[in-house]
Design a protein around this motif. Structure first.
Motif, PDB file in Angstrom:
ATOM      1  N   ILE A   1       0.874  -1.176   0.000  1.00 15.41           N
ATOM      2  CA  ILE A   1       0.000   0.000   0.000  1.00 15.41           C
ATOM      3  C   ILE A   1       0.904   1.218   0.000  1.00 15.41           C
ATOM      4  O   ILE A   1       1.516   1.563   1.019  1.00 15.41           O
ATOM      5  CB  ILE A   1      -0.935   0.001   1.219  1.00 15.41           C
ATOM      6  CG1 ILE A   1      -1.776  -1.269   1.221  1.00 15.41           C
ATOM      7  CG2 ILE A   1      -1.809   1.250   1.229  1.00 15.41           C
ATOM      8  CD1 ILE A   1      -2.517  -1.508   2.516  1.00 15.41           C
TER       9      ILE A   1
ATOM     10  N   ASP B   1       2.438   4.713  -9.648  1.00  8.72           N
ATOM     11  CA  ASP B   1       1.428   4.286 -10.617  1.00  8.72           C
ATOM     12  C   ASP B   1       2.019   3.298 -11.618  1.00  8.72           C
ATOM     13  O   ASP B   1       1.350   2.336 -12.032  1.00  8.72           O
ATOM     14  CB  ASP B   1       0.862   5.498 -11.357  1.00  8.72           C
ATOM     15  CG  ASP B   1       0.000   6.375 -10.455  1.00  8.72           C
ATOM     16  OD1 ASP B   1      -0.515   5.856  -9.446  1.00  8.72           O
ATOM     17  OD2 ASP B   1      -0.145   7.574 -10.760  1.00  8.72           O
TER      18      ASP B   1
ATOM     19  N   LEU C   1      -2.363   5.068  -3.135  1.00  8.26           N
ATOM     20  CA  LEU C   1      -3.293   6.064  -2.609  1.00  8.26           C
ATOM     21  C   LEU C   1      -2.639   7.426  -2.756  1.00  8.26           C
ATOM     22  O   LEU C   1      -1.564   7.668  -2.194  1.00  8.26           O
ATOM     23  CB  LEU C   1      -3.600   5.769  -1.137  1.00  8.26           C
ATOM     24  CG  LEU C   1      -4.491   6.767  -0.400  1.00  8.26           C
ATOM     25  CD1 LEU C   1      -5.887   6.815  -1.023  1.00  8.26           C
ATOM     26  CD2 LEU C   1      -4.575   6.409   1.084  1.00  8.26           C
ATOM     27  N   HIS C   2      -3.255   8.318  -3.528  1.00  3.88           N
ATOM     28  CA  HIS C   2      -2.729   9.670  -3.719  1.00  3.88           C
ATOM     29  C   HIS C   2      -3.467  10.628  -2.790  1.00  3.88           C
ATOM     30  O   HIS C   2      -4.693  10.796  -2.898  1.00  3.88           O
ATOM     31  CB  HIS C   2      -2.913  10.120  -5.167  1.00  3.88           C
ATOM     32  CG  HIS C   2      -2.127   9.319  -6.165  1.00  3.88           C
ATOM     33  ND1 HIS C   2      -0.787   9.528  -6.384  1.00  3.88           N
ATOM     34  CD2 HIS C   2      -2.493   8.301  -7.000  1.00  3.88           C
ATOM     35  CE1 HIS C   2      -0.358   8.685  -7.315  1.00  3.88           C
ATOM     36  NE2 HIS C   2      -1.374   7.921  -7.706  1.00  3.88           N
ATOM     37  N   LEU C   3      -2.752  11.270  -1.871  1.00  2.65           N
ATOM     38  CA  LEU C   3      -3.358  12.245  -0.973  1.00  2.65           C
ATOM     39  C   LEU C   3      -3.415  13.613  -1.659  1.00  2.65           C
ATOM     40  O   LEU C   3      -2.484  13.995  -2.374  1.00  2.65           O
ATOM     41  CB  LEU C   3      -2.552  12.349   0.325  1.00  2.65           C
ATOM     42  CG  LEU C   3      -2.392  11.054   1.134  1.00  2.65           C
ATOM     43  CD1 LEU C   3      -1.680  11.345   2.454  1.00  2.65           C
ATOM     44  CD2 LEU C   3      -3.741  10.400   1.393  1.00  2.65           C
TER      45      LEU C   3
ATOM     46  N   ASP D   1       2.191  11.025  -0.564  1.00  2.00           N
ATOM     47  CA  ASP D   1       1.845  12.104   0.359  1.00  2.00           C
ATOM     48  C   ASP D   1       1.944  13.456  -0.337  1.00  2.00           C
ATOM     49  O   ASP D   1       2.662  14.358   0.096  1.00  2.00           O
ATOM     50  CB  ASP D   1       2.763  12.048   1.579  1.00  2.00           C
ATOM     51  CG  ASP D   1       2.303  12.951   2.711  1.00  2.00           C
ATOM     52  OD1 ASP D   1       1.144  13.399   2.670  1.00  2.00           O
ATOM     53  OD2 ASP D   1       3.107  13.201   3.633  1.00  2.00           O
TER      54      ASP D   1
ATOM     55  N   VAL E   1       1.521   5.141  -0.337  1.00  2.00           N
ATOM     56  CA  VAL E   1       0.787   6.375  -0.084  1.00  2.00           C
ATOM     57  C   VAL E   1       1.612   7.542  -0.618  1.00  2.00           C
ATOM     58  O   VAL E   1       2.684   7.855  -0.079  1.00  2.00           O
ATOM     59  CB  VAL E   1       0.500   6.568   1.409  1.00  2.00           C
ATOM     60  CG1 VAL E   1      -0.316   7.842   1.630  1.00  2.00           C
ATOM     61  CG2 VAL E   1      -0.228   5.352   1.971  1.00  2.00           C
TER      62      VAL E   1
ATOM     63  N   ALA F   1      -3.273   6.847   6.698  1.00  2.00           N
ATOM     64  CA  ALA F   1      -4.129   6.780   5.514  1.00  2.00           C
ATOM     65  C   ALA F   1      -4.078   5.397   4.879  1.00  2.00           C
ATOM     66  O   ALA F   1      -5.058   4.935   4.270  1.00  2.00           O
ATOM     67  CB  ALA F   1      -3.701   7.849   4.503  1.00  2.00           C
ATOM     68  N   GLY F   2      -2.947   4.729   4.992  1.00  2.00           N
ATOM     69  CA  GLY F   2      -2.827   3.388   4.416  1.00  2.00           C
ATOM     70  C   GLY F   2      -3.419   2.299   5.274  1.00  2.00           C
ATOM     71  O   GLY F   2      -3.753   1.206   4.769  1.00  2.00           O
TER      72      GLY F   2
ATOM     73  N   ARG G   1      -0.986  -1.251  -4.504  1.00  2.00           N
ATOM     74  CA  ARG G   1      -2.131  -0.353  -4.529  1.00  2.00           C
ATOM     75  C   ARG G   1      -1.644   1.037  -4.133  1.00  2.00           C
ATOM     76  O   ARG G   1      -0.898   1.177  -3.152  1.00  2.00           O
ATOM     77  CB  ARG G   1      -3.214  -0.826  -3.561  1.00  2.00           C
ATOM     78  CG  ARG G   1      -4.460   0.051  -3.560  1.00  2.00           C
ATOM     79  CD  ARG G   1      -5.537  -0.568  -2.683  1.00  2.00           C
ATOM     80  NE  ARG G   1      -6.734   0.232  -2.664  1.00  2.00           N
ATOM     81  CZ  ARG G   1      -7.830  -0.083  -1.958  1.00  2.00           C
ATOM     82  NH1 ARG G   1      -7.848  -1.205  -1.240  1.00  2.00           N
ATOM     83  NH2 ARG G   1      -8.892   0.700  -1.974  1.00  2.00           N
TER      84      ARG G   1
ATOM     85  N   LEU H   1      -6.737   0.401   4.377  1.00  2.00           N
ATOM     86  CA  LEU H   1      -6.678  -0.416   3.168  1.00  2.00           C
ATOM     87  C   LEU H   1      -5.983  -1.758   3.399  1.00  2.00           C
ATOM     88  O   LEU H   1      -6.006  -2.632   2.525  1.00  2.00           O
ATOM     89  CB  LEU H   1      -5.937   0.352   2.065  1.00  2.00           C
ATOM     90  CG  LEU H   1      -6.486   1.752   1.715  1.00  2.00           C
ATOM     91  CD1 LEU H   1      -5.640   2.390   0.624  1.00  2.00           C
ATOM     92  CD2 LEU H   1      -7.940   1.666   1.296  1.00  2.00           C
TER      93      LEU H   1
END
Length: 745
Positions: free
Chosen positions: A35, A50, A62-64, A39, A37, A76-77, A60, A80
């Motif tokens: 995961i 990506d 996650l774009h903050l 930041d 993130v 934030a991770g 996976r 998930l």
């Protein structure tokens, strides 16, 4: 559900991110999810994430939308994550090969603890590597699980989040999250460790902690260091809410907080000068507010009970004392040197003792190698000779494996050492004596070397700048000028040593005294060693002995996965692993060997003082370019040369011949080839026997089993004794086991 959820927060790490992700995704253990993130990183980190997600469905991203900071990016991770265990990996650090497999195995072995603590190594921008200096704490933790109260030393380790993995349901049940701020690891790690009912330790380097040239964020000068007070307040609040933990841990936390804040204050580059007094006052206020009732203040923290002015005076007086010591140290050392030289001048006038022989081996490590064999022969053949060993320290002298009881010895640098080295008639060593040992007229220096050389030595290193890093070749030759006799095992070795050390010595065609044990040994010798090492009866024993590499800083290159080799060898086999002595105290063993030894997968024989014992106990030697092959050939047992990196090795170190063309057995260039040689039985076929016979005749021609006697009679006593006849090796024995080493495929 994956075993591990690896949460990787990313901010301005585009230069390091690929290496970090590759170290995770290329692990042999693949039951993971990553995961990542982003930041709100302003560089290309998001695009890199990506890219990896597009080609590996375990990733996976996650774009903050806004920069949240390290702690909240980890938070934030968390929602998930679906894995059994959480692993928070900083995006500029890397996992070591096999780390996740080792973690998974340890978790299974300890039946799913709340927390698993593992080891790490600091890796520096200039290429150096240094293992965690408190690695012993992990080794001492034992095989099972424990609590922090049961093994409080675990809290002496660096209190960071990334040297542990955490059972996810434990984290969720306790509600642990990261706060914002500079010191966000503090209110995570202490509550976690205080609360965990089952903690396990893994004595293995699983992570490389990158030390950037500019340092990390905590090494910058900023008022943000005041955040440490707020973070400790959070931990105290955690204890206040849990009285059952507070009674045990408040005194510890109180002292730890004081030590941590004083450490920050002691660093000149942490706080602006104008803020240092304020930081001190806030620390003292917090120290008083949280002091446990009736608790004594440790001596080192009593400064927090006084004023900032008193603290400054104490700091300045300490610095002044250290500066005075620094300035006077050269003068004191010079005066001591003059006294030693004066004493030496007086002692040199004393007559030599014709019966005094001084021995040393491997830089004063103990009674080992060729000097040990000569000493044993001298005690039998010339008991009137007084043999005295030089050891590096009293710790070596107290180890019976290094210094047998009753062995006369002196400690390097002591008055007794100076007396014997000033009066001895004979000096026997397999390395050069220190420069302080002057060669008096009438003394005889015997240099035994440490084996027959394949790689370049002496002056031949002058055109190999990488290989002679840290070596002063001219000084080496000045010390070699003291040699009177250079012991050789073959005409090849004689030519090499005379070329590598252009000094005024005489080559003594004696053979290598330490190898008498190999030539003359009976079957019982190997059996006794096997029993001592715990090798089951009837096992085929494989000795793997790699050498160091000069093209890699630190010397360690893992060209063979010993865990895979041990697994492929299968039942009925024992794999002995002996690293090069120069790697014994570095991080090499912490990268998995120690853990494999603890689990019984392999036997780590690196610390075995007598390598000839390991050779006698084994049925097959696998090596790359170690000089051990020249000795092992005397046993007439199979040798496999694993030469996967022969090109870079020979180009950087330099060698006197091509071992892949003149090998003592079959040569493999890949693990696949090595596995085939073992499984097919080719390792012990007629061609293997022919190759080692030719090799033995060429490089072991003076090894007749009487080398130690020959040295004593001819070089110490001056008696005549026939030189060894160049020939094959008498008494050689074949492999005792008839089994193939790998199942046929």
């Amino acid at each position: 559900m994956p075993r591990f959820s690896v949460i990787v927060p990313c901010f301005k790490v585009q230069g390091f991110l690929r290496q970090c992700l590759d170290s995770v995704l290329d692990q042999s253990f693949r039951d993971i999810e990553v995961i990542a993130v982003d930041d709100c990183s302003p560089d290309g980190s998001g695009a890199i994430l990506d890219e990896y997600a597009a080609r590996d469905d375990r990733v996976r991203v996650l774009h903050l939308e806004e920069n949240a900071g390290l702690g909240r990016a980890r938070n934030a991770g968390l929602p998930l994550a679906t894995g059994d265990y959480l692993f928070f990996l900083d995006s500029d650090d890397t996992l070591t090969p096999g780390a996740l497999r080792a973690m998974a195995d340890r978790l299974a072995e300890t039946d799913g603890p709340d927390v698993l603590v593992f080891d790490y190594a600091r890796t520096y921008w200039w290429g150096g590597t240094r293992r965690n200096v408190l690695a012993r704490v992990l080794a001492q933790a034992g095989d099972g699980t424990f609590t922090a109260a049961g093994h409080p030393e675990i809290l002496d380790l660096l209190m960071v989040v990334w040297n542990k993995v955490y059972r996810r349901d434990f984290v969720e049940r306790e509600g642990f999250t990261f706060p914002p701020g500079y010191y966000e690891d503090t209110p995570w790690t202490f509550p976690v460790m205080f609360s965990a009912e089952r903690i396990a330790a893994l004595d293995r380097i699983c992570l490389n902690y990158r030390q950037r040239r500019q340092g990390n964020i905590l090494s910058t000068t900023s008022r943000k260091h005041f955040d440490v007070h707020a973070q400790y307040e959070r931990v105290f609040a955690f204890l206040d809410a849990r009285p059952e933990l507070a009674a045990r841990w408040r005194p510890f936390l109180h002292a730890k907080m004081g030590e941590h804040c004083l450490d920050i204050l002691s660093k000149p580059d942490r706080l602006p000068p104008s803020d240092r007094a304020e930081f001190f006052h806030r620390t003292t206020e917090m120290f008083r507010a949280h002091r446990p009732e009736g608790a004594a203040v440790p001596a080192g923290l009593r400064v927090l009970e006084g004023s900032y002015a008193a603290y400054r005076v104490r700091r300045q007086s300490g610095r002044a004392a250290r500066e005075l010591e620094r300035r006077t140290r050269p003068a004191l050392a010079a005066a001591a040197g003059r006294l030693r030289r004066t004493a030496s001048t007086v002692h040199v006038r004393r007559p030599l003792d014709p019966d005094l022989v001084v021995y040393s081996a491997f830089s004063h490590r103990g009674v080992l190698g060729d000097p040990a064999a000569i000493h044993r022969a001298a005690r039998e053949l010339a008991p009137h000779l007084r043999g005295v060993w030089v050891v590096r320290d009293e710790e070596s002298a107290a180890d019976p494996a290094l210094l047998p009881p009753g062995t006369e010895h002196v400690v390097l640098g002591s008055a007794a050492y100076r007396r014997v080295t000033e009066r001895a008639a004979f000096f026997v060593n397999n390395v050069n004596w220190p420069g302080t040992v002057a060669k008096r007229p009438g003394t005889v220096h015997l240099h035994t070397h440490q084996g027959t050389p394949l790689k370049h030595m002496g002056v031949d290193l002058l055109d190999r700048p990488g290989a002679r890093h840290g070596l002063d070749v001219p000084q080496m030759l000045r010390r070699a000028d003291r040699w009177d006799h250079s012991l050789v095992a073959s005409r090849y070795a004689e030519r090499v040593w005379e070329r590598a050390y252009p000094c005024h010595f005489t080559s003594a065609r004696t053979g290598s005294p330490r190898n008498d044990a190999l030539v003359n040994a009976g079957p019982e010798d190997g059996r006794r060693v096997r029993e001592r090492l715990g090798v089951p009866a009837g096992h085929t024993v494989v000795l793997y002995a790699p050498t160091r590499r000069e093209y890699r800083r630190g010397g360690l290159v893992e060209r063979l996965d010993v865990a895979r080799l041990a697994a492929d060898l299968g039942e009925g086999h024992t794999l002995l692993v002996r690293l090069h002595p120069s790697l014994a105290t570095g991080p090499a063993r912490g990268l998995g060997l120690t853990e494999l030894h603890r689990r019984g997968v392999v036997v780590d024989a690196t610390d075995e003082p007598h390598v000839e014992d390991l050779m006698l106990a084994s049925d097959l030697l696998i090596t790359d370019y170690s000089a051990l092959m020249f000795d092992y050939a005397l046993l007439d047992r199979p040798i496999l040369i694993h030469a996967e990196d022969w090109g870079p090795y020979s180009a950087t170190r330099g060698t006197y011949f091509d071992i892949t063309e003149e090998a003592p057995g079959h040569v493999s260039r890949s693990y696949r080839e090595l596995a085939w040689l073992l499984a097919s039985g080719a390792w012990r076929d007629e061609e293997a026997a022919r190759l080692r016979g030719s090799f033995r005749a060429r490089y072991c021609e003076y090894e007749d089993g009487r080398a130690a006697e020959r040295v004593v009679r001819t070089l110490l006593l001056g008696e005549p004794m026939p030189a060894p006849e160049p020939s094959g090796v008498p008494g050689a024995r074949a492999v005792p086991s008839g089994r193939d080493l790998l199942p046929s495929t």
